[in-house]
Design a protein around this motif. Sequence first.
Motif, short mmCIF file in Angstrom:
data_model
loop_
_atom_site.label_atom_id
_atom_site.label_comp_id
_atom_site.label_asym_id
_atom_site.label_seq_id
_atom_site.Cartn_x
_atom_site.Cartn_y
_atom_site.Cartn_z
N ILE A 58 0.87 -1.17 0.00
CA ILE A 58 0.00 0.00 0.00
C ILE A 58 0.90 1.22 0.00
O ILE A 58 1.87 1.27 0.75
N TYR A 60 0.87 5.75 -0.45
CA TYR A 60 0.21 7.03 -0.64
C TYR A 60 1.13 7.94 -1.44
O TYR A 60 2.35 7.74 -1.44
N ILE A 62 2.02 11.68 -0.97
CA ILE A 62 1.80 12.83 -0.09
C ILE A 62 2.83 13.90 -0.44
O ILE A 62 4.03 13.63 -0.38
N LYS A 67 4.79 7.24 -0.22
CA LYS A 67 4.95 6.76 1.16
C LYS A 67 4.36 5.36 1.28
O LYS A 67 3.13 5.21 1.28
N THR A 69 3.26 2.20 3.27
CA THR A 69 2.92 1.97 4.68
C THR A 69 2.73 0.49 5.03
O THR A 69 2.69 0.15 6.20
N ALA A 70 2.56 -0.37 4.03
CA ALA A 70 2.34 -1.78 4.36
C ALA A 70 2.75 -2.69 3.21
O ALA A 70 2.62 -2.33 2.04
N TYR A 72 2.28 -6.86 1.97
CA TYR A 72 1.57 -8.12 2.19
C TYR A 72 2.24 -9.19 1.35
O TYR A 72 2.41 -9.03 0.15
N PRO A 80 -8.97 -3.59 1.62
CA PRO A 80 -8.82 -2.13 1.54
C PRO A 80 -10.00 -1.44 2.24
O PRO A 80 -11.09 -1.99 2.24
N TYR A 91 -5.43 5.42 -1.26
CA TYR A 91 -4.06 4.98 -1.55
C TYR A 91 -3.98 4.07 -2.76
O TYR A 91 -4.99 3.68 -3.34
N PHE A 138 1.99 -2.03 15.91
CA PHE A 138 1.88 -0.59 16.10
C PHE A 138 2.55 -0.19 17.42
O PHE A 138 3.30 0.79 17.48
N PHE A 141 6.19 -0.15 16.99
CA PHE A 141 6.59 1.01 16.20
C PHE A 141 6.67 2.25 17.07
O PHE A 141 7.67 2.98 17.05
N TYR A 172 8.23 2.80 5.09
CA TYR A 172 7.63 1.77 5.94
C TYR A 172 8.17 1.87 7.36
O TYR A 172 7.48 1.58 8.34
N GLY A 174 9.11 4.71 8.59
CA GLY A 174 8.77 6.05 9.05
C GLY A 174 9.87 7.08 8.85
O GLY A 174 9.89 8.10 9.54
#
Lengths: 193, 193
Positions: A58, A60, A62, A67, A69-70, A72, A80, A91, A138, A141, A172, A174
């Motif tokens: 996934i 984005y 920005i 960016k 973020t995930a 799989y 989604p 996204y 999370f 993180f 991923y 950050g």
Amino acid sequence: MHDLLFDFISKYISLTEDEKEAIVSLAMFRSLKKGAILLRPGERSNDAYFVLKGCIRIYYIIDGEEKTTAFYTEMEALTPHAAVNQSPSEYYISCVTDTIVLLSNPDTEAEIFSKFPRFESMCRVLAEEVLIKQQINFDEFKTSSPEQRYLNLLQKRPDLIQRVPQHQLASYLGIKPQSLSRLRARILEKNKV
Amino acid sequence: MHDLLFDFISKYISLTEDEKEAIVSLAMFRSLKKGAILLRPGERSNDAYFVLKGCIRIYYIIDGEEKTTAFYTEMEALTPHAAVNQSPSEYYISCVTDTIVLLSNPDTEAEIFSKFPRFESMCRVLAEEVLIKQQINFDEFKTSSPEQRYLNLLQKRPDLIQRVPQHQLASYLGIKPQSLSRLRARILEKNKV
DNA sequence: TGAAAACGTTCACCAAAGTTAAGAAATGGC
DNA sequence: GCCATTTCTTAACTTTGGTGAACGTTTTCA
């Protein structure tokens, strides 16, 4: 290909032949090339994906920057938000490598659930499990520095570091790609001395 | 108190009187004082919590420091990983303020699910929804700076900033309390000029 | 196969977060 | 109400990440 799927399901419930047939008759597989895009911002879609082979991500856009973020990989499911909320996606979903996914949508789900209620039980348990895993992820993180996150990833998903480009890994974790580069150099330096 | 619960459920399915009675007969409420601890690291428990009033949080002790990673307020459900994995907890769950929770556990759940299968459907949908929300939350966290995260929180959950101590908020934002203090001063400074 | 694009690393400089420490303010319990 | 404890702020200093730019390498694809 079906075997991969049945192996996964067998971790939760054991299937009768009837059930297997029902799944095979409804299953929609899709083969995708590296870089192929499954979903774009603004698009609506009810499809969810189950990765049988390969890797999807996934990301984005920005302020003109990508960016991620995930990720799989094999035996992981991606639903989604667009499919759940009936709203346009925010996204991109795209293939990191050549990939085979199993498609699912509310209609085929409803059909299977009504024929085999045990399936809905399984999906509830699965959703709860994934929720817990993500919660812990999370938490880790939030409570660690970028460097710790990178070292952690090395331990937990060394495969990702192999098959994913650095700049995708960076967001991923950050951080910016340059920072990841520097951070890796720093770690090497520490281990040398 | 039951009304709060029924209001919440009615967003997903409408209940018959039979169903309402079944719930009332199985529901276990618990009133807790500010600071009360519901779960500790190492403890096993199958309980999940639904917050009817007040606020609870998850926190870890890492290197002697308290790290708060999540808050749950009115109409939010918390299923600890200990309850799903049947494993000892890795974190504390504690009350930020005086709180009333509804307890649930696999046994009472199973009883309700078998009497009213629609309940399991609702729980699956709910789990999927929460999963999506958390995913988006995590994405926002990864793609923004501590300052942006704080401003974002001001918008989205202004209540939290009111009722939660700063040092708990800080780790929730992924930073140290001193940094949060400084960051707030910085923002005030900007708005002054 | 060759040119263009994408990718990864490095550097210098700046901005922001971590660290350590001190002290002020608020809170809680007796 | 008073003392002890917790919480919040401030400050100086260190470490780390962000930024912009340059440069070599790899990939892509026409």
